[in-house]
Structure formats: structure tokens, C-alpha cells
Design an enzyme around this catalytic site. Sequence first.
Site, PDB file in Angstrom:
ATOM      1  N   ARG A   1       0.829  -1.206   0.000  1.00 18.89           N
ATOM      2  CA  ARG A   1       0.000   0.000   0.000  1.00 18.89           C
ATOM      3  C   ARG A   1       0.855   1.243   0.000  1.00 18.89           C
ATOM      4  NH1 ARG A   1      -3.999  -0.043   4.897  1.00 18.89           N
ATOM      5  NH2 ARG A   1      -3.969   2.178   4.488  1.00 18.89           N
ATOM      6  N   LEU A   2       0.494   2.151  -0.872  1.00 18.23           N
ATOM      7  CA  LEU A   2       1.280   3.375  -1.006  1.00 18.23           C
ATOM      8  C   LEU A   2       1.363   4.132   0.315  1.00 18.23           C
ATOM      9  CD1 LEU A   2       2.568   4.281  -3.563  1.00 18.23           C
ATOM     10  CD2 LEU A   2       0.705   5.879  -3.908  1.00 18.23           C
ATOM     11  N   ALA A   3       0.263   4.135   1.035  1.00 20.52           N
ATOM     12  CA  ALA A   3       0.211   4.896   2.278  1.00 20.52           C
ATOM     13  C   ALA A   3       1.300   4.436   3.242  1.00 20.52           C
ATOM     14  CB  ALA A   3      -1.154   4.725   2.920  1.00 20.52           C
ATOM     15  N   LYS A   4       1.549   3.100   3.258  1.00 27.26           N
ATOM     16  CA  LYS A   4       2.522   2.555   4.196  1.00 27.26           C
ATOM     17  C   LYS A   4       3.930   2.737   3.653  1.00 27.26           C
ATOM     18  CE  LYS A   4      -0.478   0.541   6.861  1.00 27.26           C
ATOM     19  NZ  LYS A   4      -1.228  -0.398   7.469  1.00 27.26           N
ATOM     20  N   ARG A   5       4.071   2.507   2.360  1.00 26.57           N
ATOM     21  CA  ARG A   5       5.391   2.381   1.772  1.00 26.57           C
ATOM     22  C   ARG A   5       6.014   3.727   1.449  1.00 26.57           C
ATOM     23  NH1 ARG A   5       5.998   1.845  -3.606  1.00 26.57           N
ATOM     24  NH2 ARG A   5       7.914   0.920  -4.359  1.00 26.57           N
TER      25      ARG A   5
END
Length: 318
Positions: free
Chosen positions: A247-251
Site C-alpha cells: 500500500r502506497l500509504a505505508k510504503r
Amino acid sequence: MRGRFAPTPSGLMHIGNARTALLSWLQVRSAGGTFIMRMEDVDTSRSRAELAELALEDLRWLGLDWDEGPDVGGPHRPYTQSERLGMYEAALAKLEEAGRLYPCFCSRAELAAVASAPHGLGSEGPAYPGTCRCLSPAQRAERGLLKQPSLRFAVDEQPVGFDDGIAGPQHFPPGAGGDFIVKRADGLFSYQLAVVVDDAEMGITDVLRGADLLDSTPRQLQLYEALGLQSPRFTHVPLLFGTDGKRLAKRHGSISLAALRESGTAPEKVIGWLASVSGLIDKPEPVRASELIPHFRLSQVPRTGITVTDDGLGSLLG
Ligand code: GLU
């Protein structure tokens, strides 16, 4: 139509938050509705006032606006959860009266032991097995001497379903996710309770949010029912993923709107990129958010997760 964006000011607004805000804003603006900004700082242990202020600045910079909110007021003020605790307390009293709450004394370790149980709903961890549901009044009194309990909502053993604005009909098995916490042992109200109380009190007709919250919806629908409140229509937008499937939010936590602003990126460039990865325009060309309103259709948004490349993301900086 009344829609809202409800950021949690526990970190910087990132590109994924911006996309959800944009889509919710477009859904409302294209229907001539009222857009509400609500600050979800109910978890005061994680929230910070300066991040709340920055979130509003970031969203304004993107070209979004709102008719009601913490900074502009409105008929449902206050629009900041930490100032609405009385409403959550009243809802709890109603649930208590209906016999839907029970104290839970389980420790973190006991809860972690069920972590491998197969029936959990994603965003809230594993399903609670109901350990404390059947304690006798005497057992409750005894345990209460040693430990401050959390309060759990006893879910109904019935299937829950709803028609998602993007994903279509959704069905959840009876008791999906298990009994969930509405008030933590440290006295904080849970997201699930606050969001339902607020969306209902603010007259929200349409909730658009990230697909990571899809699993929260059956829980919230049960709360609407138990509180005798009308539930809104729900739309969950597929998340953005990196090429590694994360997930972009995490990465890519570092791709914050604050960083984009600092690097001199134009807001139109960010909007153009977000609109293009969301299927609203063909190419990631700069565009103002307001220019997207006349052509916006929810049906343009892809139904599955969207993969974005590092090159695409990198092109946003500077
Ligand atoms: N405050 C939540 C978040 O930032 C959103 C809640 C919602 O849209 O229901 O993830």
C-alpha cells in the site's frame, strides 16, 4: 447530498489521503451537495493540533473547499471529535440501556493469542472470540477490582450487507469481525462509535473513503441499527499500491503533501496525477480540481486496486 472528508491528524497528509479527499469532494460537488470537513482526533493519544491545521492547509492548497468544518463552523459544530465527547457518551448510554455493551477485561496478550484465528476482519485485527461476553455479574465485579475494562459492543448474529457505490453488493457473515470496542480501557471512545455518531448527527448521506475501511462498514451498520439511526450510502475507493504490491500509504509515507509543497510542485500537477490514476482523465496533465467537477462520474474509478510506478510518483516531486 451531504458528504465529508474526515482526516485523522496523527501524521502528515499523504498522497493517498489527498486522493480520497478529492474523490469525496468531487462526488459531492458534482451533485451540487454540501461538503463537510471533520477532524477525527478522537484518539487524542495519537493526534496533534498542528497536524490538524496543516491538513486543512494542504487540502486548501490542492484547491478543495468545504461548506462546514472546524475552521468555518456550521450548524453541526463542533467539527472536531475531541470536542464532541458528550455525544459519544450519550450514544454509549443508549447502547447500555439496550443491553448491547459489556466490559472486557482481556489483556493484550490474550487478544494476541487469537491473532491467527481465521475470521477476523482486516482493519481491526482478529475477531474477538467473545471471552468476556458471558461473565457473570459477580465475575465482572471481581475483575473490575483489578483492572479497568474496555467496553465492547455485542454484535447481532445476523448477516450484514450493503450496496457499495463502487464494489457493488457486499455480504458479511453473521457476527463478522466479532464484538468490537466502543470505549477503550483508557477512557477513549473508539473510531467505530465516533464515526457513526458524527456521520448521523451531521446528516451525512454519502460516505466515500478508502477500501481499507470496507471491513469497518458491517460494524458501523450494526451500530446505526442499534442506535436507531439512518445509515448513509457507502462507497469504498480502491487503494493505491506500489509496484511491490504494498500500500502506497505505508510504503511511501514520505510522499506527503507538505513535501510536495516544499519541493515547489504545483497543486494542479498533483491533482492531474491523482485524477489520472483514478481514471478521471487520460493523461496526468496539470488540471485544477474545480475543472474536474463537470465531468466527474464515480463509474470512471477502477474497481480494483491501482498500481502506481515509482517513476510516476517521482515525477510529482519538483
Ligand atoms: N478518520 C479515518 C481515517 O483517517 C477516516 C474515517 C472514515 O472516512 O470513515 O482513516
